[in-house]
Each structure stands twice: as C-alpha cells, then as structure tokens.
Design a protein around this motif. Structure first.
Motif, short mmCIF file in Angstrom:
data_model
loop_
_atom_site.label_atom_id
_atom_site.label_comp_id
_atom_site.label_asym_id
_atom_site.label_seq_id
_atom_site.Cartn_x
_atom_site.Cartn_y
_atom_site.Cartn_z
N LYS A 141 0.83 -1.20 0.00
CA LYS A 141 0.00 0.00 0.00
C LYS A 141 0.87 1.26 0.00
CE LYS A 141 -3.66 -0.12 2.56
NZ LYS A 141 -4.62 -0.05 3.69
N GLU A 142 2.01 1.22 0.66
CA GLU A 142 2.90 2.37 0.72
C GLU A 142 3.46 2.72 -0.66
OE1 GLU A 142 3.27 -0.33 2.80
OE2 GLU A 142 2.28 0.61 4.50
N GLU A 143 3.84 1.70 -1.41
CA GLU A 143 4.35 1.93 -2.76
C GLU A 143 3.25 2.48 -3.67
OE1 GLU A 143 6.79 -0.45 -6.27
OE2 GLU A 143 6.15 -1.52 -4.48
N PHE A 144 2.02 1.99 -3.49
CA PHE A 144 0.88 2.49 -4.26
C PHE A 144 0.67 3.98 -3.98
CE2 PHE A 144 -3.60 3.57 -4.44
CZ PHE A 144 -3.93 3.20 -5.73
N GLN A 145 0.68 4.36 -2.72
CA GLN A 145 0.46 5.75 -2.36
C GLN A 145 1.60 6.65 -2.83
OE1 GLN A 145 -0.23 5.29 1.83
NE2 GLN A 145 -2.44 5.11 1.54
N LYS A 146 2.80 6.10 -2.94
CA LYS A 146 3.93 6.88 -3.43
C LYS A 146 3.80 7.17 -4.92
CE LYS A 146 8.20 5.24 -4.00
NZ LYS A 146 9.48 4.60 -3.65
N LEU A 147 3.21 6.23 -5.69
CA LEU A 147 3.05 6.40 -7.13
C LEU A 147 1.80 7.20 -7.51
CD1 LEU A 147 4.02 2.82 -8.27
CD2 LEU A 147 5.30 4.92 -8.71
N LEU A 148 0.86 7.29 -6.61
CA LEU A 148 -0.43 7.92 -6.91
C LEU A 148 -0.33 9.38 -7.38
CD1 LEU A 148 -3.38 7.09 -6.94
CD2 LEU A 148 -3.59 7.93 -4.62
N PRO A 149 0.51 10.23 -6.81
CA PRO A 149 0.59 11.61 -7.32
C PRO A 149 1.06 11.74 -8.76
CG PRO A 149 1.54 11.47 -5.14
CD PRO A 149 1.28 10.06 -5.59
N LYS A 175 -5.64 0.15 -11.42
CA LYS A 175 -4.57 0.33 -12.41
C LYS A 175 -4.20 1.81 -12.44
CE LYS A 175 -6.27 -3.44 -15.24
NZ LYS A 175 -6.65 -3.86 -16.59
N ILE A 176 -2.93 2.08 -12.27
CA ILE A 176 -2.42 3.45 -12.29
C ILE A 176 -1.60 3.63 -13.57
CG2 ILE A 176 -0.96 5.15 -11.18
CD1 ILE A 176 -1.40 3.72 -8.58
N ARG A 177 -2.00 4.55 -14.40
CA ARG A 177 -1.25 4.88 -15.62
C ARG A 177 -0.40 6.11 -15.32
NH1 ARG A 177 1.07 3.02 -19.71
NH2 ARG A 177 -0.75 1.83 -20.32
N THR A 178 0.91 5.96 -15.47
CA THR A 178 1.81 7.10 -15.37
C THR A 178 2.34 7.39 -16.77
OG1 THR A 178 3.73 5.71 -14.90
CG2 THR A 178 2.47 6.50 -13.01
N ASP A 232 5.20 6.81 -17.97
CA ASP A 232 6.11 5.81 -18.49
C ASP A 232 5.68 4.37 -18.30
OD1 ASP A 232 6.46 6.17 -15.76
OD2 ASP A 232 8.51 5.41 -15.80
N ARG A 233 4.72 4.06 -17.43
CA ARG A 233 4.40 2.67 -17.13
C ARG A 233 2.98 2.54 -16.57
NH1 ARG A 233 8.37 -1.76 -14.86
NH2 ARG A 233 9.52 -0.84 -16.56
N LEU A 234 2.47 1.31 -16.63
CA LEU A 234 1.18 0.95 -16.04
C LEU A 234 1.45 0.09 -14.81
CD1 LEU A 234 -1.96 0.83 -16.25
CD2 LEU A 234 -1.64 -1.27 -17.53
N TYR A 235 0.86 0.47 -13.68
CA TYR A 235 1.01 -0.27 -12.44
C TYR A 235 -0.36 -0.83 -12.03
CZ TYR A 235 5.42 2.26 -12.04
OH TYR A 235 6.66 2.77 -12.28
N THR A 236 -0.36 -2.03 -11.45
CA THR A 236 -1.59 -2.62 -10.96
C THR A 236 -1.45 -2.94 -9.48
OG1 THR A 236 -0.93 -4.88 -11.51
CG2 THR A 236 -2.14 -3.64 -13.19
N TYR A 237 -2.57 -2.87 -8.76
CA TYR A 237 -2.58 -3.14 -7.32
C TYR A 237 -3.89 -3.82 -6.98
CZ TYR A 237 -2.47 -2.31 -2.28
OH TYR A 237 -2.49 -2.46 -0.92
N LYS A 238 -3.84 -4.95 -6.29
CA LYS A 238 -5.03 -5.68 -5.88
C LYS A 238 -5.33 -5.37 -4.42
CE LYS A 238 -4.43 -9.59 -8.98
NZ LYS A 238 -4.18 -11.04 -9.05
N THR A 239 -6.60 -5.12 -4.12
CA THR A 239 -7.00 -4.79 -2.76
C THR A 239 -8.43 -5.25 -2.51
OG1 THR A 239 -7.14 -2.99 -1.15
CG2 THR A 239 -7.79 -2.47 -3.40
N LYS A 240 -8.89 -5.07 -1.28
CA LYS A 240 -10.27 -5.39 -0.94
C LYS A 240 -11.19 -4.27 -1.43
CE LYS A 240 -8.86 -6.26 3.29
NZ LYS A 240 -8.95 -6.34 4.72
N LEU A 273 -8.03 4.77 -0.75
CA LEU A 273 -6.75 4.87 -1.45
C LEU A 273 -6.75 5.94 -2.53
CD1 LEU A 273 -5.84 1.10 -1.84
CD2 LEU A 273 -4.67 2.77 -0.42
N THR A 274 -7.85 6.11 -3.24
CA THR A 274 -7.90 7.05 -4.36
C THR A 274 -8.43 8.42 -3.96
OG1 THR A 274 -10.08 6.23 -5.00
CG2 THR A 274 -8.17 5.22 -6.06
#
Length: 64
Positions: free
Chosen positions: A8-16, A33-36, A38-46, A53-54
């Motif tokens: 979750k910490e890495e997700f919150q770091k990439l969110l901005p 799915k977070i689109r930046t 340069d890259r697409l990141y995915t995160y699974k959660t409840k 988170l968003t």
C-alpha cells in the motif's frame, strides 16, 4: 508490460504521478490500475479500500 505493486505504501507513493486511474471491481478483490507517463502499475485490494486509497487524487478515475 504492467508492473504489479505489492504494498500500500508503494501504491500511495506512485499515486501523485498518475495520469489516469482505472478501477476494476470483481467479486473477491478490486484491481486498481495506475497509468503514469512511463508505465502501467496494478494493485489488488479489498473492495472497501478503494475509496480511501484514491481519495484526494487529481487524476481522473475510470470505473470498468
């Protein structure tokens, strides 16, 4: 290729740096799915964690 985020910490770091956030809701889990630039990141959660988170992000959120 998308990169999966495990914490979750890495997700919150990439969110901005996100340009778009996509939310895919399934029965057991939710995939974010977070689109930046340069890259697409995915995160699974409840299901209940998605709104917390968003919250406060400036990137558009797309529900799939």
């Amino acid at each position: 290729m998308p990169r999966e985020i495990m914490s979750k910490e890495e997700f919150q770091k990439l969110l901005p740096s996100a340009t778009e956030i996509r939310v895919l809701r399934n029965g057991d889990f939710t995939k974010i799915k977070i689109r930046t630039t340069d890259r697409l990141y995915t995160y699974k959660t409840k299901e209940g964690d998605v709104d917390a988170l968003t919250k406060g992000t400036k990137a558009p959120i797309v529900e799939l």
